[in-house]
Design a protein around this motif. Structure first.
Motif, PDB file in Angstrom:
ATOM      1  N   SER A 331       0.822  -1.202   0.000  1.00  0.00           N
ATOM      2  CA  SER A 331       0.000   0.000   0.000  1.00  0.00           C
ATOM      3  C   SER A 331       0.857   1.254   0.000  1.00  0.00           C
ATOM      4  O   SER A 331       1.882   1.327   0.675  1.00  0.00           O
ATOM      5  CB  SER A 331      -0.931   0.008   1.210  1.00  0.00           C
ATOM      6  N   SER A 332       0.460   2.262  -0.773  1.00  0.00           N
ATOM      7  CA  SER A 332       1.120   3.555  -0.797  1.00  0.00           C
ATOM      8  C   SER A 332       0.127   4.587  -0.302  1.00  0.00           C
ATOM      9  O   SER A 332      -1.076   4.451  -0.482  1.00  0.00           O
ATOM     10  CB  SER A 332       1.567   3.901  -2.218  1.00  0.00           C
ATOM     11  N   SER A 333       0.631   5.639   0.301  1.00  0.00           N
ATOM     12  CA  SER A 333      -0.264   6.665   0.815  1.00  0.00           C
ATOM     13  C   SER A 333      -0.608   7.721  -0.219  1.00  0.00           C
ATOM     14  O   SER A 333      -1.366   8.642   0.075  1.00  0.00           O
ATOM     15  CB  SER A 333       0.359   7.340   2.047  1.00  0.00           C
ATOM     16  N   LEU A 334      -0.024   7.630  -1.425  1.00  0.00           N
ATOM     17  CA  LEU A 334      -0.318   8.621  -2.462  1.00  0.00           C
ATOM     18  C   LEU A 334      -1.763   8.468  -2.924  1.00  0.00           C
ATOM     19  O   LEU A 334      -2.181   7.410  -3.368  1.00  0.00           O
ATOM     20  CB  LEU A 334       0.642   8.452  -3.646  1.00  0.00           C
ATOM     21  N   ARG A 335      -2.511   9.558  -2.829  1.00  0.00           N
ATOM     22  CA  ARG A 335      -3.919   9.528  -3.227  1.00  0.00           C
ATOM     23  C   ARG A 335      -4.218  10.677  -4.180  1.00  0.00           C
ATOM     24  O   ARG A 335      -3.682  11.787  -4.031  1.00  0.00           O
ATOM     25  CB  ARG A 335      -4.820   9.622  -1.989  1.00  0.00           C
ATOM     26  N   LEU A 336      -5.089  10.396  -5.147  1.00  0.00           N
ATOM     27  CA  LEU A 336      -5.535  11.385  -6.127  1.00  0.00           C
ATOM     28  C   LEU A 336      -7.061  11.474  -6.083  1.00  0.00           C
ATOM     29  O   LEU A 336      -7.736  10.451  -5.998  1.00  0.00           O
ATOM     30  CB  LEU A 336      -5.087  10.997  -7.538  1.00  0.00           C
ATOM     31  N   ARG A 337      -7.577  12.693  -6.166  1.00  0.00           N
ATOM     32  CA  ARG A 337      -9.027  12.875  -6.193  1.00  0.00           C
ATOM     33  C   ARG A 337      -9.444  13.290  -7.600  1.00  0.00           C
ATOM     34  O   ARG A 337      -8.942  14.274  -8.151  1.00  0.00           O
ATOM     35  CB  ARG A 337      -9.466  13.919  -5.167  1.00  0.00           C
ATOM     36  N   ILE A 338     -10.355  12.538  -8.190  1.00  0.00           N
ATOM     37  CA  ILE A 338     -10.847  12.845  -9.536  1.00  0.00           C
ATOM     38  C   ILE A 338     -11.846  13.991  -9.426  1.00  0.00           C
ATOM     39  O   ILE A 338     -12.847  13.889  -8.711  1.00  0.00           O
ATOM     40  CB  ILE A 338     -11.522  11.614 -10.176  1.00  0.00           C
ATOM     41  N   VAL A 339     -11.575  15.084 -10.136  1.00  0.00           N
ATOM     42  CA  VAL A 339     -12.386  16.288  -9.938  1.00  0.00           C
ATOM     43  C   VAL A 339     -13.285  16.652 -11.113  1.00  0.00           C
ATOM     44  O   VAL A 339     -14.319  17.291 -10.929  1.00  0.00           O
ATOM     45  CB  VAL A 339     -11.495  17.492  -9.582  1.00  0.00           C
ATOM     46  N   SER A 340     -12.919  16.276 -12.339  1.00  0.00           N
ATOM     47  CA  SER A 340     -13.744  16.701 -13.476  1.00  0.00           C
ATOM     48  C   SER A 340     -13.393  15.910 -14.726  1.00  0.00           C
ATOM     49  O   SER A 340     -12.333  15.286 -14.811  1.00  0.00           O
ATOM     50  CB  SER A 340     -13.568  18.199 -13.760  1.00  0.00           C
ATOM     51  N   ARG A 341     -14.306  15.954 -15.688  1.00  0.00           N
ATOM     52  CA  ARG A 341     -14.034  15.386 -17.005  1.00  0.00           C
ATOM     53  C   ARG A 341     -13.180  16.363 -17.813  1.00  0.00           C
ATOM     54  O   ARG A 341     -13.107  17.543 -17.497  1.00  0.00           O
ATOM     55  CB  ARG A 341     -15.346  15.132 -17.751  1.00  0.00           C
ATOM     56  N   THR A 342     -12.542  15.867 -18.870  1.00  0.00           N
ATOM     57  CA  THR A 342     -11.703  16.697 -19.730  1.00  0.00           C
ATOM     58  C   THR A 342     -12.447  17.022 -21.012  1.00  0.00           C
ATOM     59  O   THR A 342     -12.766  16.122 -21.796  1.00  0.00           O
ATOM     60  CB  THR A 342     -10.393  15.969 -20.082  1.00  0.00           C
ATOM     61  N   VAL A 343     -12.736  18.292 -21.224  1.00  0.00           N
ATOM     62  CA  VAL A 343     -13.382  18.694 -22.471  1.00  0.00           C
ATOM     63  C   VAL A 343     -12.305  18.761 -23.558  1.00  0.00           C
ATOM     64  O   VAL A 343     -11.209  19.267 -23.339  1.00  0.00           O
ATOM     65  CB  VAL A 343     -14.100  20.047 -22.306  1.00  0.00           C
ATOM     66  N   ARG A 344     -12.611  18.213 -24.727  1.00  0.00           N
ATOM     67  CA  ARG A 344     -11.625  18.160 -25.800  1.00  0.00           C
ATOM     68  C   ARG A 344     -11.778  19.359 -26.726  1.00  0.00           C
ATOM     69  O   ARG A 344     -12.851  19.961 -26.827  1.00  0.00           O
ATOM     70  CB  ARG A 344     -11.763  16.874 -26.608  1.00  0.00           C
ATOM     71  N   CYS A 345     -10.686  19.707 -27.409  1.00  0.00           N
ATOM     72  CA  CYS A 345     -10.675  20.856 -28.303  1.00  0.00           C
ATOM     73  C   CYS A 345      -9.845  20.514 -29.539  1.00  0.00           C
ATOM     74  O   CYS A 345      -9.402  19.374 -29.715  1.00  0.00           O
ATOM     75  CB  CYS A 345     -10.092  22.081 -27.587  1.00  0.00           C
ATOM     76  N   ASP A 346      -9.613  21.518 -30.386  1.00  0.00           N
ATOM     77  CA  ASP A 346      -8.858  21.293 -31.613  1.00  0.00           C
ATOM     78  C   ASP A 346      -7.393  20.948 -31.344  1.00  0.00           C
ATOM     79  O   ASP A 346      -6.681  20.529 -32.254  1.00  0.00           O
ATOM     80  CB  ASP A 346      -8.917  22.550 -32.497  1.00  0.00           C
ATOM     81  N   GLY A 347      -6.942  21.133 -30.102  1.00  0.00           N
ATOM     82  CA  GLY A 347      -5.552  20.850 -29.790  1.00  0.00           C
ATOM     83  C   GLY A 347      -5.160  19.396 -29.938  1.00  0.00           C
ATOM     84  O   GLY A 347      -3.974  19.084 -30.020  1.00  0.00           O
ATOM     85  N   VAL A 348      -6.144  18.477 -29.955  1.00  0.00           N
ATOM     86  CA  VAL A 348      -5.841  17.059 -30.137  1.00  0.00           C
ATOM     87  C   VAL A 348      -6.267  16.583 -31.529  1.00  0.00           C
ATOM     88  O   VAL A 348      -6.386  15.388 -31.773  1.00  0.00           O
ATOM     89  CB  VAL A 348      -6.533  16.205 -29.047  1.00  0.00           C
TER      90      VAL A 348
END
Length: 408
Positions: A331-348
């Motif tokens: 087990s590692s104590s590193l935690r990430l909280r998912i906060v939002s979806r990623t809106v896509r644009c012309d950059g991809v």
């Protein structure tokens, strides 16, 4: 007219003619009265999204309503139907300069105070406010290196403003530490013959001179004056303790969801990309979308397509593999909280790794093939600061597992 009988007959004929015209007018008027309500009813259907033809002779047949422009999200966290606990880190990536190609990493160490990968999107190529071209928008003059704030991507030379141009370059970023300080080297080559071509640019972005060299190179490249900028939280970026406190992120997700902190970690589900790719190319060609097209920091696998959207608001934890030789806990104590979806644009729209596909309208294709999700692909996460307390930091490696630790 001298004959009285003939005169009376003419008068009678005229009277009958006028009466006939009057009757015809009355009939037409009555018919229009019956038609009007049906026309109004038809308009009501059209306003609700139906296309409907009206006819006095046949009953109109309603069509199915067209989908709404705004997607109706149906993502719900449901462990009884989906497996969220088998996620695995497939690859790690860093993009030191906003808009340029990234570097694949084997591992990343996050120390106390870090909000993203080391130097991820730490530098950017800002359109100079003295330029005659106003593509950069109204916020160009607002950037202050000593007191930086989030700016829209239109203000920068990046994949959003010049996707085809920047796709021709292959860049490499190295951090070299020595007794004299830290060098942050940006190397640029021509992508088409990267193995044999000479360096187009090698600049130490930790120094003012190096950033000026990068500014000149990219100004000449795009035919417009740009400035290589960075948030200067210390007087000398060569100092090893210099902290990466401002990220030139694509969206304001960090600002909105992290108390004004712009730093986020971008996560892509490889199975979502495969599902999207199969829908576009219908599995009948050798064409496919790559996950790196979407410029992620972390690519995960072993997760159902689109299931990452179910994790909005959830916390995930990094699980290390058991190392018997060191007798460490998995087990590692590193935690990430998912906060939002990623809106896509012309950059991809352009994938430097697969230029033969040309430019794709990714947002339009997402809405067309997956209207329930709209123009979204990927999620943003923020580091839970209390999970980084300590002197040794937390290490994130390719092959590590991720599990949901709340809402299970």
């Amino acid at each position: 007219y001298e004959n009285p009988n003939m005169t009376r007959q003419i008068i009678i004929i005229r009277q009958r003619w006028f009466i006939s015209l009057a009757l015809i007018a009355i009939i037409l008027s009555m018919a229009s009265c019956f038609e009007y309500p049906r026309t109004i009813q038809s308009r009501k259907h059209v306003s609700r999204g139906y296309s409907r033809q009206t006819s006095l002779r046949s009953s109109p047949q309603p069509q199915q309503p067209t989908p709404n422009k705004e997607p109706i999200m149906t993502c719900t966290y449901d462990p009884s139907k989906k497996n969220y606990q088998s996620m695995r880190i497939a690859s790690l990536h860093r993009y030191a300069v906003k808009g340029l190609s990234g570097d694949s990493l084997v591992s990343v160490t996050l120390n106390e105070g870090d909000g993203t990968f080391e130097d991820d999107r730490r530098f950017a190529l800002l359109f100079d406010s003295s330029s005659d071209d106003n593509v950069g928008g109204d916020e160009k003059d607002a950037f202050d290196e000593a007191n930086p704030a989030w700016l829209h991507k239109a203000n920068f030379l990046c994949a959003f403003t010049a996707p085809e141009l920047l796709a021709t370059l292959l860049t490499e970023y190295l951090i070299e530490s020595s007794s004299s300080g830290v060098r942050r080297l940006l190397r640029v080559r021509n992508r088409s013959n990267a193995c044999s071509s000479a360096l187009l640019l090698e600049a130490d972005l930790a120094s003012t001179i190096g950033r000026e060299e990068a500014s000149k190179f990219f100004s000449d490249l795009c035919k417009r004056k740009v400035r290589c900028v960075v948030a200067t939280n210390t007087s000398n970026l060569k100092e090893a303790e210099s902290k990466h406190t401002h990220q030139f992120g694509n969206t304001s997700s960090g600002v909105k969801n992290n108390n004004g902190d712009t730093r986020t970690i971008h996560i892509i589900n490889s199975n979502t990309v495969k599902d999207f790719s199969n829908r576009i190319f219908r599995n009948d060609t050798d064409d496919f979308l790559t996950s790196t097209r979407f410029r992620p920091n972390i690519i995960v696998d072993n997760l159902e397509p689109w299931a990452e959207f179910d994790l909005i608001g959830k916390t995930i934890e990094v699980i290390k593999d058991i190392d018997d030789s060191k007798n460490t806990s998995p087990s590692s104590s590193l935690r990430l909280r998912i906060v939002s979806r990623t809106v896509r644009c012309d950059g991809v729209g352009v994938d430097p790794c697969k230029p033969e596909l040309g430019k794709l309208d990714i947002p339009k294709l997402l809405v067309e093939h997956f209207p329930e999700y709209g123009p979204y692909l990927g999620v943003y996460a923020i580091v839970e600061k209390d999970s980084l307390k300590g002197d040794s930091g937390q290490r994130l490696c390719v092959g590590d597992s991720l599990r949901v630790v709340d809402g299970v």
